[in-house]
Design a protein around this motif. Structure first.
Motif, mmCIF file in Angstrom:
data_model
loop_
_atom_site.group_PDB
_atom_site.id
_atom_site.type_symbol
_atom_site.label_atom_id
_atom_site.label_comp_id
_atom_site.label_asym_id
_atom_site.label_seq_id
_atom_site.Cartn_x
_atom_site.Cartn_y
_atom_site.Cartn_z
ATOM 1 N N ARG A 120 -11.110 25.004 -28.282
ATOM 2 C CA ARG A 120 -10.363 23.749 -28.211
ATOM 3 C C ARG A 120 -8.939 23.941 -28.729
ATOM 4 O O ARG A 120 -8.676 24.854 -29.536
ATOM 5 N N PRO A 121 -8.001 23.089 -28.284
ATOM 6 C CA PRO A 121 -6.608 23.209 -28.761
ATOM 7 C C PRO A 121 -6.505 22.927 -30.255
ATOM 8 O O PRO A 121 -7.318 22.181 -30.827
ATOM 9 N N PHE A 122 -5.519 23.528 -30.890
ATOM 10 C CA PHE A 122 -5.347 23.374 -32.336
ATOM 11 C C PHE A 122 -4.880 21.978 -32.723
ATOM 12 O O PHE A 122 -5.268 21.445 -33.763
ATOM 13 N N GLU A 123 -4.019 21.394 -31.904
ATOM 14 C CA GLU A 123 -3.404 20.108 -32.252
ATOM 15 C C GLU A 123 -4.059 18.957 -31.506
ATOM 16 O O GLU A 123 -4.394 19.070 -30.324
ATOM 17 N N ALA A 124 -4.267 17.840 -32.212
ATOM 18 C CA ALA A 124 -4.816 16.639 -31.586
ATOM 19 C C ALA A 124 -3.845 16.139 -30.523
ATOM 20 O O ALA A 124 -2.632 16.172 -30.707
ATOM 21 N N GLY A 125 -4.384 15.673 -29.423
ATOM 22 C CA GLY A 125 -3.544 15.172 -28.349
ATOM 23 C C GLY A 125 -3.275 16.201 -27.270
ATOM 24 O O GLY A 125 -2.862 15.850 -26.162
ATOM 25 N N GLU A 126 -3.485 17.466 -27.568
ATOM 26 C CA GLU A 126 -3.333 18.513 -26.556
ATOM 27 C C GLU A 126 -4.613 18.632 -25.744
ATOM 28 O O GLU A 126 -5.701 18.332 -26.226
ATOM 29 N N ASP A 127 -4.478 19.073 -24.492
ATOM 30 C CA ASP A 127 -5.643 19.191 -23.627
ATOM 31 C C ASP A 127 -5.957 20.627 -23.234
ATOM 32 O O ASP A 127 -7.104 20.941 -22.920
ATOM 33 N N LYS A 128 -4.969 21.481 -23.254
ATOM 34 C CA LYS A 128 -5.160 22.843 -22.781
ATOM 35 C C LYS A 128 -5.948 23.662 -23.802
ATOM 36 O O LYS A 128 -5.554 23.776 -24.956
ATOM 37 N N PRO A 129 -7.082 24.246 -23.390
ATOM 38 C CA PRO A 129 -7.872 25.053 -24.338
ATOM 39 C C PRO A 129 -7.154 26.336 -24.720
ATOM 40 O O PRO A 129 -6.282 26.827 -23.984
ATOM 41 N N GLN A 130 -7.516 26.868 -25.859
ATOM 42 C CA GLN A 130 -6.951 28.133 -26.309
ATOM 43 C C GLN A 130 -7.589 29.300 -25.540
ATOM 44 O O GLN A 130 -8.668 29.175 -24.978
#
Length: 322
Positions: A120-130
């Motif tokens: 999951r992305p590090f920052e809330a609100g982001e959608d692109k997975p790591q």
């Protein structure tokens, strides 16, 4: 003189053989009998947790009435099932999972925190997975409710590195595995001590020489680990600050099929692990007529279709480590 030489040699050989026999018996006696030779693995919660789909990585709440596990082929998802009237119920998806690839849940011994891995992305609100899988955690609120996931910062999660199989001791030491981490070739096991507000630098677990160490499960008191190397599960006790000799679990567990994700019950009497095992559970009747399509479809929809299931087998770890 020749007779005396012969007699002396025979006595010497006899003493050597006797000593070797004594040493062999002592060595065998000193090896803990982890798996009862009369035991055979059984499928855990067949039809509820173990299904024709792929399941792995079990972890229980302290009361033993809720089990968390992983399921999924396209997306790894953390699910849970509750024990009601002696039966495991229809699973649900953990509140924090179901969007990104999440797997390898592990509930801390006190039940207050659950660790897992995710892209999951590090920052809330982001959608692109790591691109990589890191270790995250959620804090228990009440019932089946958990906090928002939090990323473990610091020396545990490294940029460009994947972590898997977290487990944690009562003192907070985090165990996990990672491939090709910091120049260490292959899949290595690691442990990182909790220092009160952050984790210490992870130390590699050298448990089986240069062989891989994967999915290290730690006892709550860190007195032993059970881990995966290749397709086989091993047990390794800890003697003070040093790890002892790793013992490969018997053929009841290691039968050549692919195993993973060991987890030992709190009382040390049950080993849960994931396996694609078919041998010993299902075999076609070669004396019967060939399968028709409906029978073939039923076979492929059974839980023994080579997809991963969660197995359980009695063990005696509590009696050998305390």
């Amino acid at each position: 003189m020749q007779f005396l030489y012969w007699l002396s040699r025979e006595v010497t050989i006899g003493i050597i053989i006797t000593l070797c026999s004594i040493f062999s018996v002592f060595s065998q006696a000193s090896q803990p009998n982890i798996v009862d030779t009369a035991s055979r693995p059984k499928v855990f919660a067949e039809g509820a947790v173990s299904t024709p789909y792929s399941e792995w990585a079990t972890s229980f709440t302290p009361d033993g009435n809720t089990v968390y596990f992983s399921r999924g082929a396209i997306y790894w998802t953390i699910c849970y099932s509750k024990l009601v009237n002696g039966k495991w119920g229809r699973p649900g998806v953990a509140a924090f999972s179901g969007r990104y690839n999440d797997t390898d849940p592990f509930v801390s011994p006190d039940g207050k925190r659950m660790f897992f891995i995710s892209n999951r992305p590090f920052e809330a609100g982001e959608d692109k997975p790591q691109k990589n899988y890191h270790i995250w955690y959620v804090d228990h609120i009440s019932g089946d409710e958990w906090s928002a996931p939090k990323h473990i910062n610091g020396t545990v999660n490294l940029a460009g590195s994947n972590n898997y199989g977290p487990s944690v001791s009562s003192s907070g030491t985090l165990f996990f595995c990672s491939r090709n981490r910091e120049g260490n070739k292959g899949m290595g096991g690691y442990s990182a001590k909790w220092l009160g507000d952050h984790y210490d630098k992870p130390q590699q677990l050298i448990l089986l020489g240069k062989e891989d160490v994967q999915d290290p499960f730690t006892a709550p008191d860190e007195s032993y680990v059970v881990f995966l190397s290749g397709s086989d599960l091993y047990y390794c006790p800890k003697n003070g600050n040093e790890w002892g000799t790793a013992q490969k679990l018997g053929p009841q567990v290691n039968n050549g099929d692919s195993n993973s994700s060991p987890y030992v019950s709190r009382d040390g009497k049950m080993l849960y692990y994931s396996s694609s095992r078919v041998k010993g559970f299902y075999k076609r009747d070669l004396k019967a007529k060939p399968l028709n399509y409906d029978e073939l479809e039923a076979e492929n929809k059974s839980i023994f279709n080579s997809e991963g299931n969660i197995l359980m087998i009695p063990v005696n770890i509590s009696n050998t480590t305390h």
